[in-house]
Scaffold this active site. Structure first.
Site, PDB file in Angstrom:
ATOM      1  N   TYR A   1      -3.285   3.900   2.696  1.00  0.00           N
ATOM      2  CA  TYR A   1      -3.255   4.234   4.120  1.00  0.00           C
ATOM      3  C   TYR A   1      -4.417   5.146   4.503  1.00  0.00           C
ATOM      4  CZ  TYR A   1      -1.504   5.936   8.621  1.00  0.00           C
ATOM      5  OH  TYR A   1      -1.374   6.258   9.948  1.00  0.00           O
TER       6      TYR A   1
ATOM      7  N   HIS B   1       0.839  -1.210   0.000  1.00  0.00           N
ATOM      8  CA  HIS B   1       0.000   0.000   0.000  1.00  0.00           C
ATOM      9  C   HIS B   1       0.865   1.248   0.000  1.00  0.00           C
ATOM     10  CE1 HIS B   1       0.379   1.900   4.006  1.00  0.00           C
ATOM     11  NE2 HIS B   1       0.666   0.686   4.442  1.00  0.00           N
ATOM     12  N   CYS B   2       0.268   2.340  -0.452  1.00  0.00           N
ATOM     13  CA  CYS B   2       0.890   3.657  -0.361  1.00  0.00           C
ATOM     14  C   CYS B   2      -0.111   4.571   0.338  1.00  0.00           C
ATOM     15  CB  CYS B   2       1.312   4.174  -1.735  1.00  0.00           C
ATOM     16  SG  CYS B   2      -0.025   4.343  -2.940  1.00  0.00           S
ATOM     17  N   TRP B   3      -0.103   5.864   0.011  1.00  0.00           N
ATOM     18  CA  TRP B   3      -0.996   6.792   0.706  1.00  0.00           C
ATOM     19  C   TRP B   3      -2.455   6.610   0.291  1.00  0.00           C
ATOM     20  CZ3 TRP B   3      -2.814   9.344   4.426  1.00  0.00           C
ATOM     21  CH2 TRP B   3      -3.653  10.441   4.271  1.00  0.00           C
TER      22      TRP B   3
END
Length: 350
Positions: free
Chosen positions: A123, A93-95
């Site tokens: 996130y 995952h990222c932002w």
């Protein structure tokens, strides 16, 4: 294959996937999913540069700069990811579940990772999931008591006797007073505290009661999520009562392992409320290593403050529990019997 998965489905899996957080170290340090491994696509400085180019020039130029930063790290990404997920599926995952996580997932898939999951919404979706979690009704039992009552030790004994417990002060790395940071490791960010708190609750059976210590909204520099704090304030408080002398002796055992300057600094932290004469006397006692006398002076302030908070509650939601001593094992048994009797009577009344 690359599979998109919601944060809800990620947590509903029978066996939780190893998780890689590809955000920058700064983003990760501010707040992350407990158990996630940070393999940053960009350093903090690189992320800032890419963001500046995106705003001041164009998306395409920002992407090109990003490739320049990433290309030398491609082999490192694979070797680090293999440490996280050895012969197993992995989640990334990222932002916001956008370009960073998808690019990383594609790179893993092209280099031997057969099953890569990308968390949709990243996130940001996780944070919404955490905050929504605390809005649901929870069965809470609140343990109160004056400072020095040994509530943390009592909670541990409740847990040993089969009760569900969440240690708010343990997660906060703070004991909730001017002396609360002494002997503790640095506090997490407010965001990370919420994440860790969610993880602690997630391990429990939410259909059964959960014990929490009565706290103010802030524990040191972190804060209890508002929806949870409101629920805590609406529950019965089981307020244990022990003599001031016993509590002072408990505090001596708890804090005299610390350096005297730390204790002196903490005394100054409550100087306005303790009063000039008492502060002067407390420092004199401290210099003479009369720690019991220091504790009794400090309790003058803390007892008044705590009593004021209790008196502001609905009196029907405060149950006083006199205890003879600090035998935490026996006290836990007494408390369990009392609470279960109260809850049975309440059910019959309703």
């Amino acid at each position: 294959m690359i599979i998109e998965i919601s944060i809800h489905d990620f947590y509903c899996q029978q066996h939780r996937l190893p998780l890689i957080d590809v955000r920058s170290p700064g983003e990760y340090e501010k707040g992350h999913l407990p158990g996630a491994t940070n393999i940053a696509l960009f350093s903090n400085e690189e992320r800032a540069q890419v963001g500046t180019v995106y705003v001041q020039q164009s998306r395409d130029e920002a992407v090109e700069l990003g490739y320049q930063f990433v290309t030398p790290k491609l082999d490192w990404f694979i070797s680090e990811s293999r440490k996280v997920a050895v012969n197993s599926p992995v989640a990334v995952h990222c932002w916001r579940g956008g370009m960073r996580s998808h690019a990383f997932a594609e790179h893993l898939h092209e280099n031997g990772f057969d099953e890569v999951y990308v968390i949709t919404g990243g996130y940001k979706a996780y944070r919404n999931y955490v905050l929504d979690f605390f809005a649901q009704p929870l069965q809470l039992r609140i343990l109160g008591g004056f400072t020095g009552s040994g509530k943390t030790l009592l909670l541990k004994n409740l847990q040993q006797q089969g009760q569900q417990v969440v240690d708010l002060e343990g997660l906060a790395h703070h004991k909730g007073s001017a002396f609360g940071a002494i002997g503790e490791s640095p506090q997490p960010t407010v965001e990370q505290f919420e994440n860790n708190l969610f993880e602690a609750f997630r391990q429990l059976n939410l259909q059964q009661p959960i014990w929490l210590e009565d706290e103010s909204h802030s524990i040191g520099k972190v804060k209890i999520p508002i929806p949870l704090f409101r629920q805590m304030r609406q529950q019965m408080v089981y307020f244990i009562q022990l003599s001031k002398e016993q509590r002072a002796r408990h505090l001596v055992g708890q804090y005299t392992v610390c350096e005297t300057p730390e204790l002196a600094y903490a005394i100054n932290g409550i100087a306005k409320r303790l009063g000039g004469q008492n502060v002067k006397l407390a420092h004199e006692y401290l210099g003479q290593q009369k720690f019991y006398e220091v504790a009794l002076l400090a309790l003058q302030y803390y007892d008044k403050a705590y009593l004021k908070g209790v008196q502001n509650r609905n009196p029907e939601l405060v149950c006083m529990v006199p205890l003879p001593d600090m035998n935490h094992e026996d006290n836990a048994k007494t408390l369990i019997t009392l609470v279960e009797k109260y809850e049975r009577n309440k059910t019959h009344t309703v």
